[in-house]
Design a protein around this motif. Structure first.
Motif, PDB file in Angstrom:
ATOM      1  N   UNK A  51       0.649  -1.171   0.108  1.00 49.44           N
ATOM      2  CA  UNK A  51      -0.175   0.142   0.209  1.00 49.44           C
ATOM      3  C   UNK A  51       0.809   1.310   0.254  1.00 49.44           C
ATOM      4  N   UNK A  52       2.099   0.999   1.412  1.00 49.09           N
ATOM      5  CA  UNK A  52       2.957   2.205   0.546  1.00 49.09           C
ATOM      6  C   UNK A  52       3.100   2.672  -1.012  1.00 49.09           C
ATOM      7  N   UNK A  53       3.702   1.339  -1.512  1.00 47.73           N
ATOM      8  CA  UNK A  53       4.635   1.318  -2.368  1.00 47.73           C
ATOM      9  C   UNK A  53       3.263   2.299  -4.113  1.00 47.73           C
ATOM     10  N   UNK A  54       2.034   1.604  -3.222  1.00 49.62           N
ATOM     11  CA  UNK A  54       0.657   2.246  -4.485  1.00 49.62           C
ATOM     12  C   UNK A  54       0.710   3.596  -4.462  1.00 49.62           C
ATOM     13  N   UNK A  55       0.107   3.820  -3.110  1.00 51.76           N
ATOM     14  CA  UNK A  55      -0.444   5.569  -2.831  1.00 51.76           C
ATOM     15  C   UNK A  55       1.018   6.627  -3.156  1.00 51.76           C
ATOM     16  N   UNK A  56       2.505   6.344  -3.278  1.00 46.55           N
ATOM     17  CA  UNK A  56       3.346   6.826  -3.419  1.00 46.55           C
ATOM     18  C   UNK A  56       3.117   7.385  -4.914  1.00 46.55           C
ATOM     19  N   UNK A  57       2.760   5.746  -5.510  1.00 42.98           N
ATOM     20  CA  UNK A  57       3.058   5.884  -6.922  1.00 42.98           C
ATOM     21  C   UNK A  57       1.381   6.835  -7.645  1.00 42.98           C
ATOM     22  N   UNK A  58       0.469   6.694  -6.522  1.00 47.09           N
ATOM     23  CA  UNK A  58      -1.113   7.298  -7.379  1.00 47.09           C
ATOM     24  C   UNK A  58      -1.104   8.597  -6.736  1.00 47.09           C
ATOM     25  N   UNK A  59       0.404   9.547  -6.157  1.00 41.41           N
ATOM     26  CA  UNK A  59       0.633  10.392  -5.545  1.00 41.41           C
ATOM     27  C   UNK A  59       1.142  11.381  -6.601  1.00 41.41           C
ATOM     28  N   UNK A  60       1.535  10.772  -7.294  1.00 40.09           N
ATOM     29  CA  UNK A  60       2.760  10.742  -8.046  1.00 40.09           C
ATOM     30  C   UNK A  60       1.649  10.609  -9.898  1.00 40.09           C
ATOM     31  N   UNK A  61       0.683   9.522  -9.813  1.00 38.82           N
ATOM     32  CA  UNK A  61       0.273   9.507 -11.065  1.00 38.82           C
ATOM     33  C   UNK A  61      -0.932  10.325 -11.406  1.00 38.82           C
TER      34      UNK A  61
ATOM     35  N   UNK B  47       2.723   3.303 -16.095  1.00 38.98           N
ATOM     36  CA  UNK B  47       2.130   2.077 -16.404  1.00 38.98           C
ATOM     37  C   UNK B  47       0.768   2.334 -16.817  1.00 38.98           C
ATOM     38  N   UNK B  48       0.073   3.067 -15.399  1.00 35.71           N
ATOM     39  CA  UNK B  48      -0.895   3.681 -14.819  1.00 35.71           C
ATOM     40  C   UNK B  48      -1.029   5.128 -16.418  1.00 35.71           C
ATOM     41  N   UNK B  49      -0.385   5.563 -15.815  1.00 34.41           N
ATOM     42  CA  UNK B  49      -0.134   6.828 -16.187  1.00 34.41           C
ATOM     43  C   UNK B  49      -0.940   7.384 -17.857  1.00 34.41           C
ATOM     44  N   UNK B  50      -0.418   6.529 -18.587  1.00 34.40           N
ATOM     45  CA  UNK B  50      -1.157   6.435 -19.855  1.00 34.40           C
ATOM     46  C   UNK B  50      -2.536   6.260 -20.191  1.00 34.40           C
ATOM     47  N   UNK B  51      -3.263   5.079 -19.558  1.00 30.21           N
ATOM     48  CA  UNK B  51      -4.662   5.025 -18.972  1.00 30.21           C
ATOM     49  C   UNK B  51      -5.397   6.257 -18.823  1.00 30.21           C
ATOM     50  N   UNK B  52      -4.791   7.264 -17.654  1.00 31.27           N
ATOM     51  CA  UNK B  52      -5.763   7.679 -17.088  1.00 31.27           C
ATOM     52  C   UNK B  52      -5.811   8.937 -17.728  1.00 31.27           C
ATOM     53  N   UNK B  53      -4.636   9.406 -18.348  1.00 29.80           N
ATOM     54  CA  UNK B  53      -4.476  10.642 -19.559  1.00 29.80           C
ATOM     55  C   UNK B  53      -5.473  10.383 -20.565  1.00 29.80           C
TER      56      UNK B  53
END
Length: 319
Positions: A102-112, A195-201
């Motif tokens: 969850x720490x890894x996922x949250x850090x990635x989400x805060x940026x992405x 990895x997730x940036x493109x889809x969300x954008x």
């Protein structure tokens, strides 16, 4: 019961039903995996009598329905069981590993998430011009590459050649200070973000462009408002629902889909824990990880449905 409350009750009920069906699939799928956990524990030199006694002790000889009901009963009481290979409580191990994931996922989400929304707005502002084409081409390139390929490229360039970051996350310690932990997971966060940036954008861009074709947008433009003001005040607020949906789907992926990234960077999270015990055929651990991942994915999708319902003015203000 109002329309919103009725829809919310339906979504929650369907989510619980889906989780129950997924638990059956997980249990059945793991039960037919090849291999023998007793052989893994005792080794190749074990006698048939010793193997039979250990299988009986571990309960793997019980009928599948009995084992499933015992497992389901444990889940309902919060007991994930005991790891067959180590004899340790799965709850304790999963608690530590899930916190790391969850720490890894949250850090990635805060940026992405903010970056994806900003790039989506920027692409709409400069539609069919070079910023839009550059953003679309860059994000399409990253989404077309598997996570492990991006991970090894980042590891080689920034970890080995430039030595900006640690090439692996094996040195990650949950009890370290915040910035030390951030430094340890810098490369996994970059990979997950790409990895997730493109889809969300692209979904943000598509949702806003769809709203931009509405009549009230044309009215706002005829009043002399700038393109950015029209997007900020009128288009983006009305595109919140599909944007929230895609954000939640990608947040679910960040938690559930980190298995490959954690294995590549040797990160002590749920994904690494799952892979380690799949090789040992430790079924209770595999089942526990599977049901936790499923619950998180279904839960975040349920949150997306709830937000979509609450942001729908036709449901909030029924005629």
């Amino acid at each position: 019961m109002g329309p919103i409350a009725k829809l919310l009750a339906q979504r929650i009920s369907l989510g619980l039903l889906l989780l129950f069906l997924v638990s059956i699939v997980i249990f059945a799928g793991t039960s037919i995996l090849p291999g023998d956990v007793a052989q893994q524990i005792l080794g190749q030199s074990a006698t048939p009598e010793a193997l039979a006694n250990l299988r009986e002790e571990l309960g793997v000889n019980d009928p599948p329905v009995t084992r499933y009901m015992n497992w389901l009963g444990g889940l309902l009481t919060g007991d994930l069981g005991t790891a067959l290979t180590s004899g340790q409580s799965i709850n304790e191990a999963v608690g530590r590993r899930l916190a790391n994931t969850l720490f890894l996922a949250v850090c990635a989400a805060v940026v992405a998430v903010p970056l994806a929304i900003f790039l989506g707005l920027l692409a709409v502002r400069y539609q069919e011009r070079w910023p839009d084409k550059l953003i679309s081409a860059s994000t399409l390139t990253t989404i077309s590459m598997p996570e492990f390929v991006i991970g090894y490229i980042m590891m080689f360039i920034f970890g080995v050649q430039l030595r900006w970051f640690s090439p692996t996350a094996v040195s990650y310690r949950p009890d370290a200070d915040f910035f030390t932990r951030l430094e340890s997971i810098a490369l996994p966060v970059i990979v997950l973000t790409l990895v997730v940036l493109a889809h969300m954008m692209r979904m943000t861009r598509a949702a806003i462009l769809n709203v931009m074709q509405s009549a009230y947008i044309e009215t706002a433009e005829l009043k002399g408002m700038s393109t950015f003001s029209v997007i900020r005040k009128h288009a983006f607020p009305n595109a919140i629902s599909p944007v929230v949906n895609v954000v939640m789907l990608n947040l679910a992926y960040l938690v559930v889909g980190v298995v490959v990234v954690e294995v590549v960077f040797v990160y002590p999270g749920m994904g690494q824990y799952l892979v380690d015990h799949v090789t040992k055929r430790d079924l209770p651990v595999v089942q526990a990880c599977g049901i936790i991942f499923a619950a998180i994915y279904i839960g975040l999708n349920l949150v997306a449905d709830v937000v979509s319902i609450l942001t729908n003015p036709r449901l909030r203000h029924p005629k």
